[in-house]
Scaffold this motif. Structure first.
Motif, PDB file in Angstrom:
ATOM      1  N   PRO A   1      56.550  23.849  33.907  1.00 29.23           N
ATOM      2  CA  PRO A   1      55.186  23.975  34.062  1.00 29.23           C
ATOM      3  C   PRO A   1      54.470  23.307  33.085  1.00 29.23           C
ATOM      4  O   PRO A   1      54.629  23.029  31.931  1.00 29.23           O
ATOM      5  CB  PRO A   1      55.236  25.646  33.447  1.00 29.23           C
ATOM      6  N   SER A   2      53.011  22.815  33.560  1.00 28.79           N
ATOM      7  CA  SER A   2      52.086  21.967  32.639  1.00 28.79           C
ATOM      8  C   SER A   2      50.672  22.202  33.332  1.00 28.79           C
ATOM      9  O   SER A   2      50.410  22.879  34.308  1.00 28.79           O
ATOM     10  CB  SER A   2      52.559  20.476  32.968  1.00 28.79           C
ATOM     11  N   ASN A   3      49.753  21.998  32.362  1.00 26.27           N
ATOM     12  CA  ASN A   3      48.434  21.969  32.775  1.00 26.27           C
ATOM     13  C   ASN A   3      48.244  20.463  33.540  1.00 26.27           C
ATOM     14  O   ASN A   3      48.948  19.521  32.708  1.00 26.27           O
ATOM     15  CB  ASN A   3      47.447  21.973  31.399  1.00 26.27           C
ATOM     16  N   VAL A   4      47.530  20.217  34.391  1.00 22.16           N
ATOM     17  CA  VAL A   4      47.354  19.096  35.213  1.00 22.16           C
ATOM     18  C   VAL A   4      45.889  18.646  35.147  1.00 22.16           C
ATOM     19  O   VAL A   4      45.010  19.593  35.652  1.00 22.16           O
ATOM     20  CB  VAL A   4      47.943  19.137  36.642  1.00 22.16           C
ATOM     21  N   GLU A   5      45.666  17.585  35.129  1.00 21.84           N
ATOM     22  CA  GLU A   5      44.220  16.948  35.316  1.00 21.84           C
ATOM     23  C   GLU A   5      44.149  15.889  35.953  1.00 21.84           C
ATOM     24  O   GLU A   5      44.781  14.444  35.777  1.00 21.84           O
ATOM     25  CB  GLU A   5      43.727  16.690  33.845  1.00 21.84           C
ATOM     26  N   LEU A   6      43.743  15.847  37.153  1.00 20.16           N
ATOM     27  CA  LEU A   6      43.532  14.696  38.262  1.00 20.16           C
ATOM     28  C   LEU A   6      42.332  14.177  38.441  1.00 20.16           C
ATOM     29  O   LEU A   6      41.210  14.903  38.352  1.00 20.16           O
ATOM     30  CB  LEU A   6      44.093  15.411  39.515  1.00 20.16           C
ATOM     31  N   THR A   7      41.969  12.919  38.326  1.00 16.34           N
ATOM     32  CA  THR A   7      40.858  12.222  38.193  1.00 16.34           C
ATOM     33  C   THR A   7      40.742  11.102  39.372  1.00 16.34           C
ATOM     34  O   THR A   7      41.779  10.318  39.448  1.00 16.34           O
ATOM     35  CB  THR A   7      40.530  11.650  37.066  1.00 16.34           C
TER      36      THR A   7
ATOM     37  N   TYR B   1      39.942  17.532  38.889  1.00 18.33           N
ATOM     38  CA  TYR B   1      40.554  18.824  39.355  1.00 18.33           C
ATOM     39  C   TYR B   1      41.452  19.115  38.415  1.00 18.33           C
ATOM     40  O   TYR B   1      42.436  18.540  38.073  1.00 18.33           O
ATOM     41  CB  TYR B   1      41.226  18.686  40.744  1.00 18.33           C
ATOM     42  N   LEU B   2      41.229  20.281  37.775  1.00 15.56           N
ATOM     43  CA  LEU B   2      42.114  20.874  36.767  1.00 15.56           C
ATOM     44  C   LEU B   2      42.753  21.794  37.187  1.00 15.56           C
ATOM     45  O   LEU B   2      42.176  23.022  37.439  1.00 15.56           O
ATOM     46  CB  LEU B   2      41.147  20.868  35.403  1.00 15.56           C
TER      47      LEU B   2
END
Length: 294
Positions: A47-53, A93-94
């Protein structure tokens, strides 16, 4: 790519809520790659926090470009960010991935005269088995190995392929199977007392917090007679060839040892013919007298 987005409260709240998770940041540039579709594969095992740009350069007014996000085929809500610097658009999108249902493909769309898409494909680590079939023999033992590079599964399982179905192996059969692993990222299956019924596909599966991954090894079990078949076929051909040669030699020798047989036969036939002619010549011939008319 430097993020053009400020640290907004919604983003800070999410990061605080899952502060124990690591942050995975990934980006794609549709400016550097002008093709309509740009994809990036991402391996995630926990599990992870994800930041897509995503970055896109508009050909006209960037405010006229429609920006959306989708997960697989599902349209995401407006909880993503959009920013513009000159003609360059950025969208971010976070979110947090904490289970297997949240894995999959996340795509940003820029709709101008033409639609452009950047896609992030999330998957669990791949396993590495043996690509080529493993060949062994009846009565032997063999060891199947599966590895996962730079990853540590929660658990390993072994299955056997039965058509399109994978059947779990009964690893409690100590006289048939033995499962071991030198490291956490490796599993070994030992199969003992092999028979031809043991051949087929064997699947290893690794269980991660975000899903499962699998690979297979194909086992071929041969009889010890199989490698000898080509030699036996050659030996049979040699035996037949030698027999033909011997028969030819015997016939030739026999013919040479009786060269006058043919002449004697002809002489006998000639004598028989002469005898027949002599008998015919010695037989008296009687003249038929016809009565004289009155």
């Amino acid at each position: 790519m430097l993020s053009p987005f400020p640290s907004l409260p919604v983003r800070e709240d999410m990061l605080v809520r899952y502060s124990n998770l690591s942050l995975q940041s990934h980006n794609v540039s549709l400016t550097e790659h002008p093709s309509a579709v740009v994809e990036k594969n991402i391996t995630l095992q926990r599990p992870s926090n994800v930041e897509l740009t995503c970055q896109f350069t508009a050909s006209g007014d960037p405010r006229s470009v429609n920006v959306t996000w989708r997960k697989d085929d599902e349209l995401l809500e407006n909880d993503y960010l959009i920013s513009a610097t000159g003609n360059t658009l950025y969208t971010q999108y976070l979110f947090t991935i904490i289970n297997s249902k949240q894995m999959g493909s996340y795509s940003c769309f820029f709709q101008e005269e033409k639609e452009y898409r950047g896609t992030f494909n999330f998957k669990v680590p791949e396993l590495h088995g043996k690509n080529k079939p493993l060949i062994t023999y009846v009565g032997d033992s063999t060891v199947l190995i599966c590895k996962c590079k730079d990853c540590f599964p929660l658990n390993w399982t072994w299955h056997r392929g039965n058509g399109s179905v994978q059947v779990p192996l009964d690893v409690q059969m100590n006289d048939k199977y033995a499962v071991s692993g030198a490291d956490a990222n490796e599993t070994r299956l030992k199969i003992m007392h092999l028979s031809e019924e043991d051949q087929g596909a064997y699947w290893c599966r690794a269980v991660f917090p975000l899903g499962e991954s699998g690979d297979h090894v194909h086992v071929v079990v041969l009889s010890y007679l199989v490698p000898l078949k080509p030699f036996l076929a050659i030996a049979a051909e040699v035996v037949v060839l030698v027999a033909i040669i011997l028969l030819c030699e015997m016939y030739t020798k026999k013919k040479k040892s009786h060269p006058d047989d043919g002449k004697e036969f002809e002489q006998i036939e000639q004598l028989k013919s002469d005898d027949s002619n002599g008998i015919e010549n010695n037989v008296p011939r009687y003249r038929k007298h016809e009565p004289v008319g009155q």
